[in-house]
Design a protein around this motif. Sequence first.
Motif, PDB file in Angstrom:
ATOM      1  N   HIS A 269      -3.912 -10.801   2.182  1.00 28.57           N
ATOM      2  CA  HIS A 269      -3.156 -10.053   1.175  1.00 28.57           C
ATOM      3  C   HIS A 269      -2.317 -11.036   0.370  1.00 28.57           C
ATOM      4  O   HIS A 269      -1.840 -12.047   0.908  1.00 28.57           O
ATOM      5  CB  HIS A 269      -2.249  -9.022   1.843  1.00 28.57           C
ATOM      6  CG  HIS A 269      -3.005  -7.876   2.417  1.00 28.57           C
ATOM      7  ND1 HIS A 269      -3.467  -7.869   3.708  1.00 28.57           N
ATOM      8  CD2 HIS A 269      -3.398  -6.701   1.870  1.00 28.57           C
ATOM      9  CE1 HIS A 269      -4.108  -6.734   3.936  1.00 28.57           C
ATOM     10  NE2 HIS A 269      -4.088  -6.004   2.837  1.00 28.57           N
ATOM     11  N   GLN A 270      -2.150 -10.717  -0.895  1.00 32.76           N
ATOM     12  CA  GLN A 270      -1.308 -11.550  -1.742  1.00 32.76           C
ATOM     13  C   GLN A 270      -0.538 -10.672  -2.707  1.00 32.76           C
ATOM     14  O   GLN A 270      -1.029  -9.628  -3.146  1.00 32.76           O
ATOM     15  CB  GLN A 270      -2.127 -12.584  -2.512  1.00 32.76           C
ATOM     16  CG  GLN A 270      -3.103 -11.992  -3.506  1.00 32.76           C
ATOM     17  CD  GLN A 270      -3.846 -13.070  -4.282  1.00 32.76           C
ATOM     18  OE1 GLN A 270      -3.466 -14.238  -4.281  1.00 32.76           O
ATOM     19  NE2 GLN A 270      -4.903 -12.685  -4.968  1.00 32.76           N
ATOM     20  N   THR A 271       0.670 -11.106  -3.002  1.00 40.03           N
ATOM     21  CA  THR A 271       1.471 -10.452  -4.022  1.00 40.03           C
ATOM     22  C   THR A 271       1.296 -11.268  -5.288  1.00 40.03           C
ATOM     23  O   THR A 271       1.679 -12.442  -5.330  1.00 40.03           O
ATOM     24  CB  THR A 271       2.953 -10.397  -3.607  1.00 40.03           C
ATOM     25  OG1 THR A 271       3.056  -9.641  -2.400  1.00 40.03           O
ATOM     26  CG2 THR A 271       3.806  -9.780  -4.695  1.00 40.03           C
ATOM     27  N   VAL A 272       0.676 -10.654  -6.285  1.00 41.73           N
ATOM     28  CA  VAL A 272       0.470 -11.313  -7.574  1.00 41.73           C
ATOM     29  C   VAL A 272       1.572 -10.849  -8.508  1.00 41.73           C
ATOM     30  O   VAL A 272       1.849  -9.649  -8.622  1.00 41.73           O
ATOM     31  CB  VAL A 272      -0.916 -10.991  -8.166  1.00 41.73           C
ATOM     32  CG1 VAL A 272      -1.060 -11.557  -9.572  1.00 41.73           C
ATOM     33  CG2 VAL A 272      -2.017 -11.521  -7.260  1.00 41.73           C
ATOM     34  N   LEU A 273       2.198 -11.801  -9.160  1.00 39.17           N
ATOM     35  CA  LEU A 273       3.258 -11.509 -10.116  1.00 39.17           C
ATOM     36  C   LEU A 273       2.936 -12.194 -11.438  1.00 39.17           C
ATOM     37  O   LEU A 273       2.326 -13.266 -11.456  1.00 39.17           O
ATOM     38  CB  LEU A 273       4.603 -12.003  -9.573  1.00 39.17           C
ATOM     39  CG  LEU A 273       5.001 -11.374  -8.240  1.00 39.17           C
ATOM     40  CD1 LEU A 273       6.119 -12.168  -7.591  1.00 39.17           C
ATOM     41  CD2 LEU A 273       5.387  -9.933  -8.434  1.00 39.17           C
ATOM     42  N   TRP A 274       3.334 -11.542 -12.502  1.00 44.62           N
ATOM     43  CA  TRP A 274       3.135 -12.129 -13.828  1.00 44.62           C
ATOM     44  C   TRP A 274       4.481 -12.557 -14.376  1.00 44.62           C
ATOM     45  O   TRP A 274       5.487 -11.859 -14.223  1.00 44.62           O
ATOM     46  CB  TRP A 274       2.471 -11.131 -14.757  1.00 44.62           C
ATOM     47  CG  TRP A 274       1.038 -10.847 -14.395  1.00 44.62           C
ATOM     48  CD1 TRP A 274       0.268 -11.508 -13.478  1.00 44.62           C
ATOM     49  CD2 TRP A 274       0.208  -9.829 -14.935  1.00 44.62           C
ATOM     50  NE1 TRP A 274      -0.982 -10.963 -13.429  1.00 44.62           N
ATOM     51  CE2 TRP A 274      -1.049  -9.931 -14.314  1.00 44.62           C
ATOM     52  CE3 TRP A 274       0.401  -8.833 -15.889  1.00 44.62           C
ATOM     53  CZ2 TRP A 274      -2.105  -9.082 -14.630  1.00 44.62           C
ATOM     54  CZ3 TRP A 274      -0.645  -7.991 -16.202  1.00 44.62           C
ATOM     55  CH2 TRP A 274      -1.898  -8.121 -15.578  1.00 44.62           C
ATOM     56  N   PHE A 275       4.498 -13.712 -15.005  1.00 43.77           N
ATOM     57  CA  PHE A 275       5.706 -14.245 -15.628  1.00 43.77           C
ATOM     58  C   PHE A 275       5.668 -13.824 -17.080  1.00 43.77           C
ATOM     59  O   PHE A 275       4.741 -14.185 -17.818  1.00 43.77           O
ATOM     60  CB  PHE A 275       5.724 -15.770 -15.479  1.00 43.77           C
ATOM     61  CG  PHE A 275       7.051 -16.401 -15.758  1.00 43.77           C
ATOM     62  CD1 PHE A 275       8.161 -16.099 -14.970  1.00 43.77           C
ATOM     63  CD2 PHE A 275       7.194 -17.314 -16.786  1.00 43.77           C
ATOM     64  CE1 PHE A 275       9.381 -16.707 -15.207  1.00 43.77           C
ATOM     65  CE2 PHE A 275       8.416 -17.928 -17.022  1.00 43.77           C
ATOM     66  CZ  PHE A 275       9.514 -17.625 -16.237  1.00 43.77           C
ATOM     67  N   VAL A 276       6.645 -13.016 -17.478  1.00 44.79           N
ATOM     68  CA  VAL A 276       6.638 -12.437 -18.823  1.00 44.79           C
ATOM     69  C   VAL A 276       7.995 -12.605 -19.489  1.00 44.79           C
ATOM     70  O   VAL A 276       9.029 -12.717 -18.829  1.00 44.79           O
ATOM     71  CB  VAL A 276       6.250 -10.942 -18.792  1.00 44.79           C
ATOM     72  CG1 VAL A 276       4.883 -10.744 -18.148  1.00 44.79           C
ATOM     73  CG2 VAL A 276       7.285 -10.096 -18.095  1.00 44.79           C
ATOM     74  N   ASP A 277       7.944 -12.598 -20.799  1.00 43.58           N
ATOM     75  CA  ASP A 277       9.144 -12.543 -21.623  1.00 43.58           C
ATOM     76  C   ASP A 277       8.945 -11.342 -22.536  1.00 43.58           C
ATOM     77  O   ASP A 277       8.187 -11.425 -23.511  1.00 43.58           O
ATOM     78  CB  ASP A 277       9.315 -13.832 -22.422  1.00 43.58           C
ATOM     79  CG  ASP A 277      10.673 -13.909 -23.107  1.00 43.58           C
ATOM     80  OD1 ASP A 277      11.456 -12.937 -23.019  1.00 43.58           O
ATOM     81  OD2 ASP A 277      10.952 -14.940 -23.745  1.00 43.58           O
ATOM     82  N   GLY A 278       9.533 -10.215 -22.169  1.00 42.95           N
ATOM     83  CA  GLY A 278       9.267  -8.971 -22.884  1.00 42.95           C
ATOM     84  C   GLY A 278       7.828  -8.553 -22.637  1.00 42.95           C
ATOM     85  O   GLY A 278       7.429  -8.337 -21.500  1.00 42.95           O
ATOM     86  N   ILE A 279       7.037  -8.508 -23.717  1.00 43.40           N
ATOM     87  CA  ILE A 279       5.618  -8.157 -23.571  1.00 43.40           C
ATOM     88  C   ILE A 279       4.723  -9.384 -23.723  1.00 43.40           C
ATOM     89  O   ILE A 279       3.519  -9.262 -23.903  1.00 43.40           O
ATOM     90  CB  ILE A 279       5.203  -7.045 -24.557  1.00 43.40           C
ATOM     91  CG1 ILE A 279       5.433  -7.473 -26.000  1.00 43.40           C
ATOM     92  CG2 ILE A 279       5.909  -5.741 -24.221  1.00 43.40           C
ATOM     93  CD1 ILE A 279       4.787  -6.548 -27.008  1.00 43.40           C
ATOM     94  N   GLU A 280       5.317 -10.566 -23.617  1.00 42.17           N
ATOM     95  CA  GLU A 280       4.553 -11.808 -23.733  1.00 42.17           C
ATOM     96  C   GLU A 280       4.209 -12.340 -22.341  1.00 42.17           C
ATOM     97  O   GLU A 280       5.099 -12.706 -21.566  1.00 42.17           O
ATOM     98  CB  GLU A 280       5.337 -12.852 -24.516  1.00 42.17           C
ATOM     99  CG  GLU A 280       4.583 -14.097 -24.844  1.00 42.17           C
ATOM    100  CD  GLU A 280       3.432 -13.873 -25.822  1.00 42.17           C
ATOM    101  OE1 GLU A 280       2.504 -14.712 -25.821  1.00 42.17           O
ATOM    102  OE2 GLU A 280       3.453 -12.900 -26.581  1.00 42.17           O
ATOM    103  N   PHE A 281       2.919 -12.374 -22.027  1.00 44.34           N
ATOM    104  CA  PHE A 281       2.427 -12.914 -20.762  1.00 44.34           C
ATOM    105  C   PHE A 281       2.471 -14.436 -20.847  1.00 44.34           C
ATOM    106  O   PHE A 281       1.872 -15.046 -21.728  1.00 44.34           O
ATOM    107  CB  PHE A 281       0.984 -12.440 -20.531  1.00 44.34           C
ATOM    108  CG  PHE A 281       0.345 -12.989 -19.285  1.00 44.34           C
ATOM    109  CD1 PHE A 281       0.395 -12.283 -18.093  1.00 44.34           C
ATOM    110  CD2 PHE A 281      -0.324 -14.206 -19.302  1.00 44.34           C
ATOM    111  CE1 PHE A 281      -0.210 -12.784 -16.947  1.00 44.34           C
ATOM    112  CE2 PHE A 281      -0.931 -14.712 -18.164  1.00 44.34           C
ATOM    113  CZ  PHE A 281      -0.866 -13.997 -16.986  1.00 44.34           C
TER     114      PHE A 281
END
Length: 181
Positions: free
Chosen positions: A76-88
Motif C-alpha cells: 500500500h502507498q499513500t500518493v500525494l500531489w504537490f499543488v499550488d492552487g490548481i497547478e500540479f
Amino acid sequence: MPILVVPTTAVHRSFLAAWDELGPDHERWMGAKSIAQNDEEWTREQAADPAEFERLVEAIRAEAEPETVMPPGIVHQTVLWFVDGIEFLGRLSVRHWLTPPLLEVAGHIGYCVRPSARRRGYATQMLTQSLPIAAALDIEPALVTCDAGNIGSRKVIEAAGGELEDERHGKLRFWVPTGVS
C-alpha cells in the motif's frame, strides 16, 4: 504556498500538462498504472477525459486504503500531489512498508517534480511535508533513495535530515527521521 494534497480532479488540466512534460518514460509517476484496480493502465488520451481522470484519481487514492487488496509483492502507498492552487507541481509516494526490493533500491518515499517546476525548492518542500505522514504510518526512520549521480536529489534528502547509509545497485540509500516518538 504549494502543499501536498490527496489526489484531486481539481488539477486535471495542469496534471495533463505535467504528464506531457514528463513524457512516456515517466508515466509511472503520473499514476498511469493503477495497482489497486486490476492493474489497469491509463493512457494520456484516457486521462484527458474528465470521467476517466476521476476514475484514475479514485484508483490512486485506493492504494492507501488497508482494505484494498494489492497484488502479491505490492505494498500500500499513500500518493500525494504537490499543488499550488490548481497547478500540479509534482507527485510523492509514501510506501507503508518495505519489501526486499523496496529496501534495496526504492525506499519508503519517492518523489518527482514536473520539469517546468524544477529548481525552485519544491522537492525539498515535498519531502519535508511528507515526513509527518510517514510518522503517522509508524515509519521511523524513512528510507529515501536517489540515483548515485543525482546531486540535486541527494541535497534534497540531506536537507530533510537524511543520513547516508550506503550505495546499492547505483542508488544512494538515506535514512531520514520522521519524528515518530
